[in-house]
Design a protein around this motif. Structure first.
Motif, PDB file in Angstrom:
ATOM      1  N   GLY A 214     -14.265  36.967  80.128  1.00  0.00           N
ATOM      2  CA  GLY A 214     -12.823  36.920  79.853  1.00  0.00           C
ATOM      3  C   GLY A 214     -12.540  36.741  78.376  1.00  0.00           C
ATOM      4  O   GLY A 214     -11.602  37.331  77.825  1.00  0.00           O
ATOM      5  N   THR A 215     -13.371  35.920  77.716  1.00  0.00           N
ATOM      6  CA  THR A 215     -13.175  35.692  76.275  1.00  0.00           C
ATOM      7  C   THR A 215     -13.432  36.988  75.503  1.00  0.00           C
ATOM      8  O   THR A 215     -12.624  37.384  74.646  1.00  0.00           O
ATOM      9  N   PHE A 216     -14.546  37.655  75.818  1.00  0.00           N
ATOM     10  CA  PHE A 216     -14.856  38.930  75.148  1.00  0.00           C
ATOM     11  C   PHE A 216     -13.751  39.955  75.402  1.00  0.00           C
ATOM     12  O   PHE A 216     -13.282  40.618  74.479  1.00  0.00           O
TER      13      PHE A 216
ATOM     14  N   LEU B 207     -13.281  40.120  65.422  1.00  0.00           N
ATOM     15  CA  LEU B 207     -12.898  39.180  66.483  1.00  0.00           C
ATOM     16  C   LEU B 207     -14.012  39.020  67.511  1.00  0.00           C
ATOM     17  O   LEU B 207     -14.161  37.963  68.124  1.00  0.00           O
ATOM     18  N   LEU B 208     -14.796  40.090  67.692  1.00  0.00           N
ATOM     19  CA  LEU B 208     -15.865  40.028  68.693  1.00  0.00           C
ATOM     20  C   LEU B 208     -16.941  39.016  68.306  1.00  0.00           C
ATOM     21  O   LEU B 208     -17.586  38.423  69.167  1.00  0.00           O
TER      22      LEU B 208
ATOM     23  N   VAL C  34      -9.101  31.016  72.556  1.00  0.00           N
ATOM     24  CA  VAL C  34      -9.093  31.940  73.693  1.00  0.00           C
ATOM     25  C   VAL C  34     -10.094  31.477  74.754  1.00  0.00           C
ATOM     26  O   VAL C  34      -9.805  31.481  75.952  1.00  0.00           O
TER      27      VAL C  34
ATOM     28  N   VAL D 267      -9.113  30.697  78.433  1.00  0.00           N
ATOM     29  CA  VAL D 267      -9.695  31.434  79.561  1.00  0.00           C
ATOM     30  C   VAL D 267     -10.292  30.449  80.562  1.00  0.00           C
ATOM     31  O   VAL D 267     -10.081  30.553  81.777  1.00  0.00           O
TER      32      VAL D 267
ATOM     33  N   PRO E 185     -10.377  44.191  62.433  1.00  0.00           N
ATOM     34  CA  PRO E 185     -10.148  43.453  63.693  1.00  0.00           C
ATOM     35  C   PRO E 185     -11.378  43.316  64.585  1.00  0.00           C
ATOM     36  O   PRO E 185     -11.456  42.411  65.401  1.00  0.00           O
TER      37      PRO E 185
ATOM     38  N   LEU F  24      -2.678  36.927  79.457  1.00  0.00           N
ATOM     39  CA  LEU F  24      -4.029  36.955  80.050  1.00  0.00           C
ATOM     40  C   LEU F  24      -4.511  35.566  80.476  1.00  0.00           C
ATOM     41  O   LEU F  24      -5.191  35.414  81.481  1.00  0.00           O
TER      42      LEU F  24
ATOM     43  N   THR G 210     -10.577  39.491  76.304  1.00  0.00           N
ATOM     44  CA  THR G 210      -9.315  39.149  75.643  1.00  0.00           C
ATOM     45  C   THR G 210      -9.388  39.464  74.147  1.00  0.00           C
ATOM     46  O   THR G 210      -8.457  40.049  73.578  1.00  0.00           O
ATOM     47  N   LEU G 211     -10.504  39.093  73.511  1.00  0.00           N
ATOM     48  CA  LEU G 211     -10.608  39.318  72.068  1.00  0.00           C
ATOM     49  C   LEU G 211     -10.745  40.820  71.754  1.00  0.00           C
ATOM     50  O   LEU G 211     -10.238  41.281  70.734  1.00  0.00           O
ATOM     51  N   TRP G 212     -11.401  41.551  72.649  1.00  0.00           N
ATOM     52  CA  TRP G 212     -11.520  43.001  72.436  1.00  0.00           C
ATOM     53  C   TRP G 212     -10.129  43.641  72.524  1.00  0.00           C
ATOM     54  O   TRP G 212      -9.751  44.461  71.677  1.00  0.00           O
ATOM     55  N   ILE G 213      -9.348  43.224  73.542  1.00  0.00           N
ATOM     56  CA  ILE G 213      -7.979  43.753  73.674  1.00  0.00           C
ATOM     57  C   ILE G 213      -7.166  43.404  72.423  1.00  0.00           C
ATOM     58  O   ILE G 213      -6.463  44.235  71.864  1.00  0.00           O
ATOM     59  N   LEU G 214      -7.327  42.168  71.964  1.00  0.00           N
ATOM     60  CA  LEU G 214      -6.597  41.753  70.756  1.00  0.00           C
ATOM     61  C   LEU G 214      -6.990  42.618  69.555  1.00  0.00           C
ATOM     62  O   LEU G 214      -6.136  42.995  68.753  1.00  0.00           O
ATOM     63  N   SER G 215      -8.289  42.920  69.449  1.00  0.00           N
ATOM     64  CA  SER G 215      -8.715  43.729  68.302  1.00  0.00           C
ATOM     65  C   SER G 215      -8.112  45.138  68.385  1.00  0.00           C
ATOM     66  O   SER G 215      -7.722  45.714  67.373  1.00  0.00           O
TER      67      SER G 215
ATOM     68  N   ALA H 133     -15.996  35.865  69.664  1.00  0.00           N
ATOM     69  CA  ALA H 133     -16.316  35.686  71.093  1.00  0.00           C
ATOM     70  C   ALA H 133     -17.766  35.244  71.250  1.00  0.00           C
ATOM     71  O   ALA H 133     -18.069  34.304  71.995  1.00  0.00           O
TER      72      ALA H 133
END
Lengths: 382, 50
Positions: free
Chosen positions: B19-21, A111-112, A367, A371, A108, A225, B23-28, A115
């Motif tokens: 916010g993008t980082f 995912l970063l 995302v 956002v 997972p 969010l 949100t994606l960190w929370i998702l991970s 971003a």
């Protein structure tokens, strides 16, 4: 009697006469339509989109055809699914049904990368503002950097419908050009030693329950969010949930085939319909294409640099090339990474890792758009 | 570019990218949690090894 015949004949030649008198922009657009059709048919550059877009562009630029006037075919298609954003969302259901998020779920943290690969969006936003575009137009242009056609269309059709044609054509064109744009940047930013780093093979570690719950959880988290982007994330995750639950195979199949195909045809024709010469041929169109190019280059640069950072932090366990896949062009960007890796070591298989990053880029682009829309809502601009 | 546009652009960049980082960190993290709650059954993992 003779007068009536002459009047009738003048009606027959009116289009041609218009073309030679004030139809200069139409002629240029007919040539652009021919180029789009050539790229789609002969070079197979995003043919599913460029063929209907090119044909729609040709139709709307034949003088006095009235296809984009109220009641005209292209106007009906535009009103049916572009002005209300339904077409891009239906395409997202199909995309969700096609994507296997398994490789992302195996790791997972990938995912970063998704971003980092969105940095181009925000840099392009600043650039568009500096060039004098109003806020909402700048946001719509910046979303080209998501490298995601449906997202670009969704945002532009809501907040800058007058720029929909150049934005959508730029988004799809640059998506198709990813295999040409990315490799030089990837080579310039990495050392030969970094390019041959082998990553540990991915072990299967994801249960079916996890794959089934993933779309629901992603929808809830991103919806809470960044609620303004829920239509985008909700539809992509609906498609994925149908795929993973396994009990609606007919709906999944229809979403990824029949519905996606029909909507792609209508979407392409309607976008082509917005490419009327007098409206399309403006200096700002060129500016949008230029900024789109910068956006995608910046996405790649940010992704590879993030890859280098992760490589350093993990003691050289991550090949920085995979960072280039953190954009939404799926699965093209992952294939580019695999091809580049194998260029320097034929035994280096980066595809599965890059696919994880690439699906992360798909989620990341949605995302980022969500956002942005939610921040705009917070600022009271939408 | 006037001040208002700079403020808007930089706000979008900082809050948007951040916010993008986030949100994606929370998702991970949530995805990691899902994998822990619903681990792959040992049988499936063994079959995979074979």
């Amino acid at each position: 009697m003779l007068d009536t015949v002459v009047q009738g004949l003048s009606g027959l030649g009116a289009g041609t006469s218009y073309l030679f008198t004030s139809g200069g922009p139409n002629v240029i657009m007919l040539l652009i339509a021919a180029t789009l059709l050539y790229l789609g048919v002969k070079k197979e550059v995003e043919p599913l989109l460029l063929v209907p877009i090119g044909f729609g562009c040709m139709l709307v630029n034949i003088p006095l055809s009235d296809l984009m006037e109220p009641g005209g075919l292209l106007r009906i298609l535009y009103d049916m699914g572009i002005s209300n954003e339904v077409f891009p969302l239906l395409i997202f259901v199909g995309i969700g049904a096609m994507i296997d998020f398994g490789s992302l779920l195996e790791n997972p943290k990938m995912l970063l990368f998704g971003a980092a690969g969105q940095f181009g969006i925000f840099l392009t936003l600043l650039l568009a503002l500096a060039l004098g575009f109003p806020a909402l137009e700048a946001v719509s242009i910046a979303v080209i950097g998501a490298c995601d056609g449906p997202t670009a269309i969704y945002v532009a059709s809501q907040y800058a419908p007058q720029l929909l044609a150049p934005i959508s054509v730029a988004a799809y064109s640059y998506m198709a050009l990813v295999p040409i744009i990315q490799p030089p940047i990837m080579r310039a930013l990495t050392t030969p030693a970094e390019r041959v780093i082998k990553m540990a093979p991915i072990k299967r570690s994801v249960s079916q329950q996890t794959k089934l719950l993933f779309p629901i959880v992603v929808t809830l988290v991103t919806g809470l969010l960044a609620p303004k982007g829920l239509p985008l994330m909700g539809t992509i995750m609906l498609g994925n949930f149908m795929r993973e639950c396994g009990v609606v195979a007919r709906l999944t199949k229809a979403s990824e085939n029949e519905i996606a195909n029909i909507v792609t045809l209508f979407l392409g024709l309607a976008i082509g319909g917005t490419m009327e010469g007098h409206a399309f041929l403006k200096p700002q169109t060129l500016a949008i294409f230029g900024m789109g190019f910068i956006a995608i280059c910046t996405d790649t640069i940010a992704g590879v640099l993030f890859g280098k950072l992760v490589c350093k932090l993990t003691g050289g366990k991550v090949n920085p090339l995979i960072g280039a896949a953190g954009i939404s062009a799926f699965p093209m960007a992952a294939r580019v990474v695999q091809a580049q890796g194998q260029l320097y070591d034929k035994k280096n298989h980066l595809l599965m890792h890059a696919a994880g990053v690439n699906t992360g880029g798909q989620i990341g682009s949605v995302v980022a758009a969500a956002v942005m829309l939610s921040v705009l809502k917070g600022m009271g601009l939408i | 570019m006037d001040n208002a546009k700079w403020t808007f652009g930089l706000t979008m960049m900082i809050v948007g990218m951040g916010g993008t980082f986030l949100t994606l960190w929370i998702l991970s993290l949530v995805m990691d949690l899902l994998k822990k709650i619903f681990p792959l059954a040992p049988k499936a993992a063994t079959q995979d090894k074979k």
